[in-house]
Scaffold this active site. Structure first.
Site, PDB file in Angstrom:
ATOM      1  N   ASP A  12      77.831   0.334  21.301  1.00  0.00           N
ATOM      2  CA  ASP A  12      78.855  -0.258  20.431  1.00  0.00           C
ATOM      3  C   ASP A  12      80.077  -0.737  21.207  1.00  0.00           C
ATOM      4  O   ASP A  12      80.582  -1.842  20.963  1.00  0.00           O
ATOM      5  CB  ASP A  12      79.286   0.748  19.363  1.00  0.00           C
ATOM      6  CG  ASP A  12      78.252   0.905  18.257  1.00  0.00           C
ATOM      7  OD1 ASP A  12      77.353   0.041  18.166  1.00  0.00           O
ATOM      8  OD2 ASP A  12      78.339   1.881  17.493  1.00  0.00           O
ATOM      9  N   ARG A  92      89.923  13.449  19.853  1.00  0.00           N
ATOM     10  CA  ARG A  92      90.451  12.165  19.364  1.00  0.00           C
ATOM     11  C   ARG A  92      91.969  12.016  19.534  1.00  0.00           C
ATOM     12  O   ARG A  92      92.439  10.940  19.901  1.00  0.00           O
ATOM     13  CB  ARG A  92      90.053  11.939  17.911  1.00  0.00           C
ATOM     14  CG  ARG A  92      88.588  11.675  17.593  1.00  0.00           C
ATOM     15  CD  ARG A  92      87.695  11.467  18.752  1.00  0.00           C
ATOM     16  NE  ARG A  92      86.321  11.128  18.349  1.00  0.00           N
ATOM     17  CZ  ARG A  92      85.277  11.303  19.123  1.00  0.00           C
ATOM     18  NH1 ARG A  92      85.422  11.864  20.316  1.00  0.00           N
ATOM     19  NH2 ARG A  92      84.079  10.950  18.721  1.00  0.00           N
ATOM     20  N   ASP A 121      86.166   9.441  12.481  1.00  0.00           N
ATOM     21  CA  ASP A 121      86.915   9.012  13.665  1.00  0.00           C
ATOM     22  C   ASP A 121      87.805   7.804  13.430  1.00  0.00           C
ATOM     23  O   ASP A 121      88.854   7.671  14.068  1.00  0.00           O
ATOM     24  CB  ASP A 121      85.954   8.721  14.818  1.00  0.00           C
ATOM     25  CG  ASP A 121      85.453   9.995  15.458  1.00  0.00           C
ATOM     26  OD1 ASP A 121      86.043  11.056  15.202  1.00  0.00           O
ATOM     27  OD2 ASP A 121      84.462   9.939  16.210  1.00  0.00           O
ATOM     28  N   SER A 173      72.414   9.957  16.718  1.00  0.00           N
ATOM     29  CA  SER A 173      73.744   9.589  17.187  1.00  0.00           C
ATOM     30  C   SER A 173      74.373  10.841  17.801  1.00  0.00           C
ATOM     31  O   SER A 173      74.435  11.889  17.140  1.00  0.00           O
ATOM     32  CB  SER A 173      74.603   9.093  16.013  1.00  0.00           C
ATOM     33  OG  SER A 173      75.934   8.904  16.406  1.00  0.00           O
TER      34      SER A 173
END
Length: 400
Positions: A12, A92, A121, A173
């Site tokens: 991605d 994050r 996220d 994932s």
């Protein structure tokens, strides 16, 4: 226009690097945070350069991640919904912080990330970036482009000559760092089935773990692990060594139905071998050195702290105030705990601390001790007074 992209080197963000350049006619700077993930970051850097990145930052943030984020959660005993150690959630805020700092250093007008609109996220990046720089523009390529199928992504990569990691047939994932890993999608979407063994990469099956248990001795100072089996180690080496040993015994597997921030229930399969062991040892040490009311109240605040982390509220006054509370509590949380690793379980076998509130002369049931048994009746009489008064009011009526 100049954009700083949170770049993992995966499919991605490799596509996003190219897409941002074309869509916004932008100069794109790639930022990759080394948090102990399994990917080849040297190859990720090379790929970013081949895909036209104006500059590539690959920064080793493992120590900062553990010391300032993961270990803060450990001190708080913060576990989301009682099971998830939040390896991804904790990373994050750090990534968002560095994104903003690099954007300022480089004079960028925007930052970008590869999160989807369906997960947590996107909120974590948005909330973190906005808290640190309210005027910074945030671009989410995956929310804007029309590359929503594998076929469309392959076609885009071929059309524009985008260098991507090998297209894998794996349906899963994954997100991995030193503190743990998460796996979603594919067969895991069927909650009637147990996770296939192939989803696990950091732990062996408990059934195939060694037949003999292993003892691990952990020493804490002010709530932070500092020694493993008597050897002083920095955060990174301590967590790496502990993760390997715990994983060898099948410790740290978690399979939960998780309530996401965006309102969905999803199945999350996690591996957190080091965190599982550290939380067990830390909690036992706290129970040894903290009085009951403080221990129990602190557990409530730990749950609140976990909710803040999960809900993208790291950069808030409540989080910093809770940190001040935990810092004060942890002043006495020092000592050594020995745990046993065996067939997927971690069990405390001994604990000691110079701040221990355990007094064997009072706690023992042996005849010769310091405890005045005669005081028990008076204590029981006073303690049960509300029940006595209520019973008198009921006039002997039974409870239903």
């Amino acid at each position: 226009m100049k954009i700083v992209l949170a770049y993992s080197g995966g499919l991605d963000t490799s596509l996003a690097l190219s897409w941002l350049q074309r869509t916004y006619d932008a100069e794109v700077i790639a930022f990759c945070a080394d948090l102990g993930q399994s990917e080849d970051l040297a190859e990720a850097r090379s790929r970013a350069e081949r895909n036209g990145a104006a500059k590539v930052y690959v920064e080793d943030l493992r120590h900062e991640f553990l010391a300032r984020y993961a270990f803060r959660a450990l001190r708080a005993d913060a576990v989301y919904e009682g099971k998830y150690f939040m390896a991804a959630s904790l990373s994050r805020p750090l990534i968002a912080k560095r994104l903003v700092e690099i954007a300022r250093e480089e004079g960028a007008q925007a930052v970008a990330h590869g999160a989807t609109g369906k997960g947590n996220d996107q909120v974590r990046f948005y909330a973190g970036i906005t808290a640190l720089d309210p005027g910074m523009r945030i671009i989410s390529p995956v929310l804007e482009w029309d590359l929503h199928t594998r076929a469309a992504q392959i076609a885009y990569a071929r059309t524009h000559g985008v260098q991507t990691p090998a297209f894998k047939s794996s349906p899963y994932s994954r997100d991995t760092n030193l503190w743990g890993s998460s796996v979603e999608c594919g067969p895991l979407d069927d909650i009637l089935l147990a996770p296939p063994e192939e989803v696990y990469t950091a732990t062996v099956s408990p059934e195939s773990a060694p037949e003999d248990p292993e003892l691990v001795r952990l020493t804490f100072e002010r709530g932070v692990p500092t020694h493993l089996d008597g050897e002083a180690l920095g955060p990174v080496e301590l967590v790496e060594r502990l993760a390997e040993r715990a994983g060898r015994h099948g410790v740290g597997r978690i399979d939960i139905m998780e309530n996401r921030l965006v309102g969905l229930k999803v199945r999350g399969v996690y591996e957190s071998p080091a965190a599982t062991v550290l939380y067990e040892a830390h909690r036992e040490l706290e129970n040894l050195v903290l009085e009951r009311e403080l221990f129990q109240y602190k557990a409530e605040m730990g749950r609140r702290y976990a909710q803040l982390i999960y809900d993208a509220k790291w950069f808030t006054g409540l989080r910093t105030s809770l940190d001040a509370f935990f810092t004060d509590v942890q002043e006495r949380v020092g000592g050594t705990v020995t745990v046993k690793l065996f067939k997927g379980s971690v069990t405390t076998v001994s604990r000691s601390s110079p701040h221990s509130l355990y007094h064997p002369d009072y706690a023992s049931y042996e005849a010769e001790n310091e405890f005045d048994q005669r005081a028990g009746e008076g204590f029981s009489y006073i303690w049960s007074m509300p029940a006595r008064v209520a019973g008198l009011r009921r006039g002997g009526a039974s409870w239903t």
